[in-house]
Enzyme design. Sequence first.
Site, PDB file in Angstrom:
ATOM      1  N   THR A  70      16.147  79.271  24.764  1.00 36.08           N
ATOM      2  CA  THR A  70      17.326  78.903  23.960  1.00 36.08           C
ATOM      3  C   THR A  70      18.396  79.975  24.134  1.00 36.08           C
ATOM      4  O   THR A  70      18.121  81.066  24.626  1.00 36.08           O
ATOM      5  CB  THR A  70      16.951  78.768  22.465  1.00 36.08           C
ATOM      6  OG1 THR A  70      16.497  80.040  21.991  1.00 36.08           O
ATOM      7  CG2 THR A  70      15.870  77.727  22.257  1.00 36.08           C
ATOM      8  N   GLY A 114      34.757  83.070  37.570  1.00 35.95           N
ATOM      9  CA  GLY A 114      33.626  82.641  36.746  1.00 35.95           C
ATOM     10  C   GLY A 114      32.576  83.728  36.574  1.00 35.95           C
ATOM     11  O   GLY A 114      31.479  83.471  36.075  1.00 35.95           O
ATOM     12  N   LYS A 134      19.716  94.947  27.303  1.00 34.15           N
ATOM     13  CA  LYS A 134      18.654  95.002  28.315  1.00 34.15           C
ATOM     14  C   LYS A 134      17.968  96.373  28.295  1.00 34.15           C
ATOM     15  O   LYS A 134      16.746  96.483  28.403  1.00 34.15           O
ATOM     16  CB  LYS A 134      19.228  94.724  29.705  1.00 34.15           C
ATOM     17  CG  LYS A 134      19.676  93.275  29.885  1.00 34.15           C
ATOM     18  CD  LYS A 134      20.424  93.072  31.197  1.00 34.15           C
ATOM     19  CE  LYS A 134      20.965  91.651  31.306  1.00 34.15           C
ATOM     20  NZ  LYS A 134      22.093  91.553  32.246  1.00 34.15           N
TER      21      LYS A 134
END
Lengths: 348, 348
Positions: free
Chosen positions: B102, B213, B231
């Site tokens: 998700t 992008g 991270k």
Amino acid sequence: MSTVTKRIILCGLGTVGKAFVRLLAERRGQIAKKYGLDIEVVAAVDIGGAAVADQGTLSVDDLLVHLDAGGAVETFAPHARPGLTGVEAVSRIPADILVEATPTNLVDGEPARGHISAALQSGLDVVSANKGPLVLFYREILKLARDNGSRIFMSAATAAALPTLDVGLICLAGANVLAVEGILNGTTNYILTRMQVEKCAYETALKSAQEMGIAETDPTLDVEGFDTRNKLIVIANRIFGEQLGPDDVPLEGITRIGLTDIEKAVKSGKVIKLVGTAERSDSGLKISVGPKALDKDHPLASINYAEKGISYLTDTMGRVTVTGGKSSPTGAAAALLKDLIHTVILAD
Amino acid sequence: MSTVTKRIILCGLGTVGKAFVRLLAERRGQIAKKYGLDIEVVAAVDIGGAAVADQGTLSVDDLLVHLDAGGAVETFAPHARPGLTGVEAVSRIPADILVEATPTNLVDGEPARGHISAALQSGLDVVSANKGPLVLFYREILKLARDNGSRIFMSAATAAALPTLDVGLICLAGANVLAVEGILNGTTNYILTRMQVEKCAYETALKSAQEMGIAETDPTLDVEGFDTRNKLIVIANRIFGEQLGPDDVPLEGITRIGLTDIEKAVKSGKVIKLVGTAERSDSGLKISVGPKALDKDHPLASINYAEKGISYLTDTMGRVTVTGGKSSPTGAAAALLKDLIHTVILAD
């Protein structure tokens, strides 16, 4: 965490074997705590004989003191067994793992071939720093391992502290490896880097490498590309499931590279490296070792001096490159220790 | 090879979840053959409900066709269960592994926190691409996993196809990691590289990254260093056994870096990178994220544009650096698949 005891037989007490004993003495306790792996040395074997624990483990601390004082294993009282060979030790002494650290022999693979064969036949797992039998008799060894339900670990034989195989087999699991490219020999990379940085001739760079102890007096194994080829064979066999031998790999070293070649490459934004390449193609695996002009932004192009590196091209994970790893007896011993740990943290 | 069947529940069918279904459809057979792992999707859950296999596995081929046609999982007849939530699926449906894909939520970690907690409480292993709960509630999740004898795999949440954790935990097993340095965010590295190569201002490089992008319309998460920090927290916790949260990491992004800073660095033979660092010291772990001027020959210095990399400094293996890895939904899905394979090839 439950603790597993692994009884090991160490064959070979040269620089790597001794560094391995030192590493065990230093962090046996830490390994037991962190990985649940209790390492017992039930025998240590060298050219003149062995030291054998009658029960439990040899004291690696005492063994280290004995070796550091210049003693041979076969005089390590009260465990001394002068004349006992590696094959005898592996065949007769109950153990779980052979740690093979004798000198690499690329003519007939001995004595490692005998040690490894006997170990696999006795159902031991094998952790090998020795390239010889893996390069010359991969097929035979693989079959023996399969027939006996044993495993063979070869990190220390494939660039040691640089995790060449682990990256391809574990870090990239599930991806298809399309190609492997490696700078697998520090000596030749050192020579090529010196030539480029100092604009000097091959002979000058070689001499300098020899003076620094980076190149051997007889540098053939390195500069003719044999060492790169040997590592590449083992890596390609393991990664691609091949059973290649030395004759299957077209080979060119760096002795014919002149300063003009290097300068020409630099002018076109490239850098010359000795690269071992194995690439899947429609007609099978294409494998070779030779000097290659790499684009400046190729991930192997920035590996300089005695550093090594390997680059995997995959379908789903793109390109993954790993570089570095200590080139020393300690680095090789650490790779042996890692593989020992892998016998426990990797599933059977 | 014996085959193990793993029943998975997939939560999240955004770009990564869909890429994962595509990957399964493409190579489920190959994974079974190569790793002895048969993957059965017993449920797939998204925001509006779920698709549940009444027995055996959902057909990933059919599911993929349905999703590619724009269908939601909760309309995947005859398996449709509109309104069924992830927590309900994980708590009620017999399964072995939760694959959590998700969207990451860094405010309260939901819905992934609930999914992961329920999965661990039900004794499932967890493979997570979602950083949220790992960054915010690492301690709680670790405790749940330990209490229930479950394992949690987080490759896909820690730079995905770049094997950050695998290298530190598996490739360097037995060595002590002294420090970790990482370029962990492709967008900021892309901006810094463009500024350096084209001698352009931060705003120009950012705009160009947005047009391509590579950067989001709101680039805050990347350029302020949050993504790198997130991270790094997970990596440091896993590698050093810490339980750090966001507030424990001093943080600076790249928005204050000007072209003059970059040119000044270049003049002194350095290059500015956004680096996450965690380093052992006598007073504990020193951890931070910020721009750093790296020497040109630092192994992270040659990582350019949207590439990432991580460098481990160890005691016995020296420095080992890994770079690359595809940054895309496919790369992330491949990291999920790798961790699924690791549930089988790594020992419990």
